[in-house]
Design a protein around this motif. Structure first.
Motif, PDB file in Angstrom:
ATOM      1  N   GLU A 145      36.304 -78.663 -68.692  1.00  0.00           N
ATOM      2  CA  GLU A 145      35.255 -79.454 -69.289  1.00  0.00           C
ATOM      3  C   GLU A 145      35.901 -80.474 -70.436  1.00  0.00           C
ATOM      4  OE1 GLU A 145      32.193 -79.587 -68.128  1.00  0.00           O
ATOM      5  OE2 GLU A 145      32.262 -77.944 -66.750  1.00  0.00           O
ATOM      6  N   GLU A 146      35.074 -81.523 -70.505  1.00  0.00           N
ATOM      7  CA  GLU A 146      35.514 -82.482 -71.313  1.00  0.00           C
ATOM      8  C   GLU A 146      36.014 -81.946 -72.852  1.00  0.00           C
ATOM      9  OE1 GLU A 146      34.827 -87.129 -72.619  1.00  0.00           O
ATOM     10  OE2 GLU A 146      33.719 -86.329 -70.982  1.00  0.00           O
ATOM     11  N   ALA A 147      34.937 -81.298 -73.320  1.00  0.00           N
ATOM     12  CA  ALA A 147      34.941 -81.011 -74.811  1.00  0.00           C
ATOM     13  C   ALA A 147      36.140 -79.870 -74.790  1.00  0.00           C
ATOM     14  CB  ALA A 147      33.678 -80.225 -75.207  1.00  0.00           C
ATOM     15  N   ASP A 148      36.311 -78.815 -73.956  1.00  0.00           N
ATOM     16  CA  ASP A 148      37.456 -77.873 -74.077  1.00  0.00           C
ATOM     17  C   ASP A 148      38.841 -78.728 -73.813  1.00  0.00           C
ATOM     18  OD1 ASP A 148      35.513 -75.686 -74.181  1.00  0.00           O
ATOM     19  OD2 ASP A 148      35.296 -75.625 -72.132  1.00  0.00           O
ATOM     20  N   GLN A 149      38.589 -79.801 -72.938  1.00  0.00           N
ATOM     21  CA  GLN A 149      40.041 -80.428 -72.744  1.00  0.00           C
ATOM     22  C   GLN A 149      40.345 -81.095 -73.809  1.00  0.00           C
ATOM     23  OE1 GLN A 149      40.488 -84.262 -70.202  1.00  0.00           O
ATOM     24  NE2 GLN A 149      40.275 -82.624 -68.743  1.00  0.00           N
ATOM     25  N   GLN A 150      39.595 -81.782 -74.794  1.00  0.00           N
ATOM     26  CA  GLN A 150      40.019 -82.384 -75.907  1.00  0.00           C
ATOM     27  C   GLN A 150      40.414 -81.170 -76.896  1.00  0.00           C
ATOM     28  OE1 GLN A 150      40.084 -85.775 -76.181  1.00  0.00           O
ATOM     29  NE2 GLN A 150      41.271 -85.189 -78.186  1.00  0.00           N
ATOM     30  N   ALA A 151      39.789 -80.137 -77.132  1.00  0.00           N
ATOM     31  CA  ALA A 151      40.257 -79.258 -77.974  1.00  0.00           C
ATOM     32  C   ALA A 151      41.806 -78.577 -77.844  1.00  0.00           C
ATOM     33  CB  ALA A 151      39.350 -77.873 -77.975  1.00  0.00           C
ATOM     34  N   VAL A 152      42.000 -78.456 -76.430  1.00  0.00           N
ATOM     35  CA  VAL A 152      43.216 -78.149 -75.925  1.00  0.00           C
ATOM     36  C   VAL A 152      44.200 -79.413 -76.389  1.00  0.00           C
ATOM     37  CG1 VAL A 152      44.868 -77.300 -74.126  1.00  0.00           C
ATOM     38  CG2 VAL A 152      42.567 -76.413 -74.262  1.00  0.00           C
ATOM     39  N   LEU A 153      43.910 -80.316 -75.999  1.00  0.00           N
ATOM     40  CA  LEU A 153      44.983 -81.483 -76.225  1.00  0.00           C
ATOM     41  C   LEU A 153      45.131 -81.918 -77.814  1.00  0.00           C
ATOM     42  CD1 LEU A 153      43.560 -84.292 -73.674  1.00  0.00           C
ATOM     43  CD2 LEU A 153      45.539 -82.984 -73.547  1.00  0.00           C
ATOM     44  N   ASP A 154      44.117 -81.766 -78.602  1.00  0.00           N
ATOM     45  CA  ASP A 154      44.310 -81.621 -79.983  1.00  0.00           C
ATOM     46  C   ASP A 154      45.202 -80.471 -80.496  1.00  0.00           C
ATOM     47  OD1 ASP A 154      42.680 -83.694 -80.040  1.00  0.00           O
ATOM     48  OD2 ASP A 154      40.955 -82.512 -80.567  1.00  0.00           O
ATOM     49  N   ALA A 155      45.306 -79.391 -79.831  1.00  0.00           N
ATOM     50  CA  ALA A 155      46.133 -78.386 -80.202  1.00  0.00           C
ATOM     51  C   ALA A 155      47.413 -78.344 -79.677  1.00  0.00           C
ATOM     52  CB  ALA A 155      45.506 -77.072 -79.887  1.00  0.00           C
ATOM     53  N   LEU A 156      47.817 -79.540 -79.071  1.00  0.00           N
ATOM     54  CA  LEU A 156      49.342 -79.516 -78.363  1.00  0.00           C
ATOM     55  C   LEU A 156      50.305 -80.388 -79.174  1.00  0.00           C
ATOM     56  CD1 LEU A 156      48.394 -80.417 -74.827  1.00  0.00           C
ATOM     57  CD2 LEU A 156      49.822 -78.505 -75.263  1.00  0.00           C
ATOM     58  N   PRO A 157      51.474 -80.113 -79.237  1.00  0.00           N
ATOM     59  CA  PRO A 157      52.273 -81.030 -80.082  1.00  0.00           C
ATOM     60  C   PRO A 157      52.095 -82.392 -79.565  1.00  0.00           C
ATOM     61  CG  PRO A 157      53.599 -78.987 -79.091  1.00  0.00           C
ATOM     62  CD  PRO A 157      52.291 -79.170 -78.550  1.00  0.00           C
ATOM     63  N   PRO A 158      52.449 -83.433 -80.545  1.00  0.00           N
ATOM     64  CA  PRO A 158      52.146 -84.849 -80.101  1.00  0.00           C
ATOM     65  C   PRO A 158      52.912 -85.471 -78.933  1.00  0.00           C
ATOM     66  CG  PRO A 158      52.644 -84.632 -82.425  1.00  0.00           C
ATOM     67  CD  PRO A 158      52.962 -83.347 -81.982  1.00  0.00           C
ATOM     68  N   ASP A 159      54.145 -85.011 -78.595  1.00  0.00           N
ATOM     69  CA  ASP A 159      54.901 -85.595 -77.474  1.00  0.00           C
ATOM     70  C   ASP A 159      54.229 -84.964 -76.059  1.00  0.00           C
ATOM     71  OD1 ASP A 159      56.367 -86.699 -79.017  1.00  0.00           O
ATOM     72  OD2 ASP A 159      58.200 -85.482 -78.935  1.00  0.00           O
ATOM     73  N   ASP A 160      53.845 -83.712 -76.188  1.00  0.00           N
ATOM     74  CA  ASP A 160      53.311 -83.137 -75.000  1.00  0.00           C
ATOM     75  C   ASP A 160      51.996 -83.625 -74.844  1.00  0.00           C
ATOM     76  OD1 ASP A 160      55.294 -81.623 -74.467  1.00  0.00           O
ATOM     77  OD2 ASP A 160      54.662 -79.709 -75.813  1.00  0.00           O
ATOM     78  N   ARG A 161      51.139 -83.884 -75.714  1.00  0.00           N
ATOM     79  CA  ARG A 161      49.670 -84.467 -75.686  1.00  0.00           C
ATOM     80  C   ARG A 161      49.755 -85.918 -75.206  1.00  0.00           C
ATOM     81  NH1 ARG A 161      48.196 -83.888 -80.559  1.00  0.00           N
ATOM     82  NH2 ARG A 161      48.683 -85.836 -81.479  1.00  0.00           N
ATOM     83  N   ALA A 162      50.648 -86.715 -75.820  1.00  0.00           N
ATOM     84  CA  ALA A 162      50.748 -88.106 -75.261  1.00  0.00           C
ATOM     85  C   ALA A 162      50.996 -88.183 -73.549  1.00  0.00           C
ATOM     86  CB  ALA A 162      51.844 -88.856 -75.967  1.00  0.00           C
ATOM     87  N   ALA A 163      51.979 -87.114 -73.146  1.00  0.00           N
ATOM     88  CA  ALA A 163      52.391 -87.054 -71.864  1.00  0.00           C
ATOM     89  C   ALA A 163      51.310 -86.891 -70.970  1.00  0.00           C
ATOM     90  CB  ALA A 163      53.680 -86.390 -71.608  1.00  0.00           C
ATOM     91  N   ILE A 164      50.496 -85.879 -71.397  1.00  0.00           N
ATOM     92  CA  ILE A 164      49.517 -85.202 -70.498  1.00  0.00           C
ATOM     93  C   ILE A 164      48.283 -86.242 -70.571  1.00  0.00           C
ATOM     94  CG2 ILE A 164      47.497 -83.367 -70.497  1.00  0.00           C
ATOM     95  CD1 ILE A 164      49.966 -81.514 -71.737  1.00  0.00           C
ATOM     96  N   GLU A 165      47.954 -86.793 -71.660  1.00  0.00           N
ATOM     97  CA  GLU A 165      46.843 -87.719 -71.643  1.00  0.00           C
ATOM     98  C   GLU A 165      47.276 -88.876 -70.816  1.00  0.00           C
ATOM     99  OE1 GLU A 165      44.870 -87.312 -76.269  1.00  0.00           O
ATOM    100  OE2 GLU A 165      46.532 -88.670 -75.922  1.00  0.00           O
ATOM    101  N   GLU A 166      48.383 -89.451 -70.868  1.00  0.00           N
ATOM    102  CA  GLU A 166      48.773 -90.606 -69.992  1.00  0.00           C
ATOM    103  C   GLU A 166      48.619 -90.064 -68.264  1.00  0.00           C
ATOM    104  OE1 GLU A 166      52.826 -93.258 -68.562  1.00  0.00           O
ATOM    105  OE2 GLU A 166      52.747 -91.533 -70.068  1.00  0.00           O
ATOM    106  N   ALA A 167      48.973 -88.894 -67.875  1.00  0.00           N
ATOM    107  CA  ALA A 167      48.949 -88.472 -66.648  1.00  0.00           C
ATOM    108  C   ALA A 167      47.413 -88.163 -66.444  1.00  0.00           C
ATOM    109  CB  ALA A 167      49.328 -87.174 -66.723  1.00  0.00           C
TER     110      ALA A 167
END
Length: 470
Positions: free
Chosen positions: A126-148
């Motif tokens: 879900e979008e809210a859970d997705q954002q919470a997980v992305l916020d907890a990721l390291p910046p590089d991993d978060r950027a790669a996953i958000e782009e995907a």
């Protein structure tokens, strides 16, 4: 590896294999033993049994566990459930499991995985859970996953891995070897190396085996293969799978709109895609939705019921045709006995043709260049099958009922409906495909309606035309 470690590895391997049957499925007695240990509160025993299993087998164990018992099992073996286990898990089961985990736990698991696997897990949330997980990721991993995640679902951008080896075209084999040996942060799983120009556009590929067998002084441009299959980042995953199949690829470069290398897709991901797409087409033809045994009952009922209602409407249409010939049926009740055979055999023939055509469209065997050849081919098959069935049913009905006009009408209707089934089985999916509608989703409804209507109309119409009577 020391002798002790090797011995322990062999013991674990033998133990793991002993829990599987000849089809590499977990044995029922093993699953029961683990669940019994959990129910008895013996978490240590359950953990010891599960620990030697491959991540895919641990995922299978969780899927085989009844939903109400899964939380207790997860608590008992929680430390064994890592990112690799999640990536192997059924989507519905994984979604329910993730809902019970802290976002930081999910982020830690996702960070262990290749980008494509992490995207598959986070993208289903879900979008809210997705954002919470992305916020907890390291910046590089978060950027790669958000782009995907910015790419369309079921596209190459969602499927690709960012982890790859790319080197400049002016390097030598020695430069590449030194780079591979000295780069601690490089991916460790790769089959080929991509050679890129100064604009980071791929100009060739080189298998790892070629590099290992080539002298250090040789330039990469001299050893690389210039012909390569490039995958646009927005290409549908089904088309990607077809390219891998057609060109026997192990991996392929993914490029953006400017032609720059942004990732790679490997054959292990394609195996999953081929399996998923084949299963989806079969289930769509039947109107069963996703057809997953872990799908919530409410969603399964809603999906199937919607198609059953559509089929009810088409059945009413077919019954309206029968209603037109009430007088003939009332005067000669035997017509009501034989007419379901005509429509039923036509439906079966139409389903056969439909399955062949939908598969040919999905695998790019059927294109604009051979459409009419396909139509003619299926009509010839339909005519041959119709003639054979008409002969058999005509002779059979004459031997049973002794009514020659009825037998001739029966045989003729069988031929006509088989021709309609063959034509409809080709034209319907081709028409839907031309209008950008997935032919696997709704072709069956139209073809079945066509064969029912044509079967009833041809048989009862001919019987009325030739005044067939007892």
């Amino acid at each position: 590896m020391s002798e002790t470690d090797l011995s322990n590895y062999k013991d674990d391997r033998e133990r793991s294999e002993s829990e599987l049957d000849e089809g590499d499925r977990l044995k029922p007695e093993f699953v029961r033993a683990v669940l019994d240990a959990v129910e008895e509160g013996d978490a240590e025993a359950a953990y010891d049994r599960v620990e030697p299993l491959h991540p895919a087998d641990i995922a299978d164990l969780i899927e085989l566990t009844p939903a109400e018992q899964r939380p207790a099992l997860v608590d008992a073996v929680g430390s064994l459930i890592d990112g690799e286990v999640l990536s192997e898990m059924n989507d519905w089961v994984r979604e329910a499991l993730i809902e019970s985990l802290d976002p930081h736990q999910v982020a830690g698991m996702a960070a262990e995985l290749d980008t494509d696997d992490a995207v598959a897990i986070i993208g289903d949330m879900e979008e809210a859970d997705q954002q919470a997980v992305l916020d907890a990721l390291p910046p590089d991993d978060r950027a790669a996953i958000e782009e995907a995640l910015s790419y369309p679902e079921e596209s190459a951008g969602r499927l690709m891995q960012r982890e790859l080896i790319a080197v400049p075209e002016h390097w030598t084999v020695g430069d590449v070897l030194d780079y591979l040996r000295g780069g601690d942060d490089l991916t460790s799983d790769f089959w080929e190396i991509f050679i890129v120009d100064p604009g980071h556009r791929p100009v060739g590929t080189c298998q790892l085996s070629w590099i290992l067998r080539t002298p250090r002084i040789v330039s990469m441009t001299d050893v690389m293969k210039r012909e390569q299959t490039l995958i646009p980042v927005d290409m549908d995953q089904e088309e990607v799978a077809l390219r891998f199949q057609k060109y026997a690829l192990i991996s392929a470069a993914v490029i953006d709109a400017a032609g720059r290398l942004v990732g790679q897709i490997t054959v292990d991901d394609i195996v999953h895609i081929i399996s998923e797409e084949a299963g989806e087409d079969i289930l769509r033809l039947s109107g069963a939705g996703e057809g997953d045994i872990n799908e919530p009952i409410r969603l399964a009922v809603r999906t199937r019921l919607s198609w059953l209602i559509v089929n009810l409407a088409t059945a009413i249409l077919a019954s309206a045709v029968v209603d037109m010939f009430q007088a003939q049926i009332a005067a000669f009740a035997l017509l009501a006995v034989l007419m379901p055979i005509v429509s039923g055999m036509g439906g079966n023939a139409g389903t056969q043709t439909l399955a062949v055509v939908v598969r040919a469209l999905a695998t790019n065997q059927l294109t604009d260049s051979n459409t009419w050849w396909m139509v003619a081919r299926e009509l010839r098959i339909a005519a041959a099958n119709g003639a054979a069935l008409g002969t058999v049913t005509g002779i059979g009905s004459f031997l049973i009922y002794g009514n020659a006009p009825l037998s001739l009408v029966f045989a003729a209707a069988m031929v006509i409906n088989n021709l309609a089934a063959g034509l409809g089985g080709v034209i319907v999916p081709l028409t839907l495909d031309r209008f950008r509608v997935d032919p696997a989703v709704s072709s069956a409804v139209f073809v079945t309606t066509l064969t029912d209507v044509m079967g009833f109309f041809s048989f009862l119409g001919l019987a009325t035309l030739f005044s067939v009577s007892p």
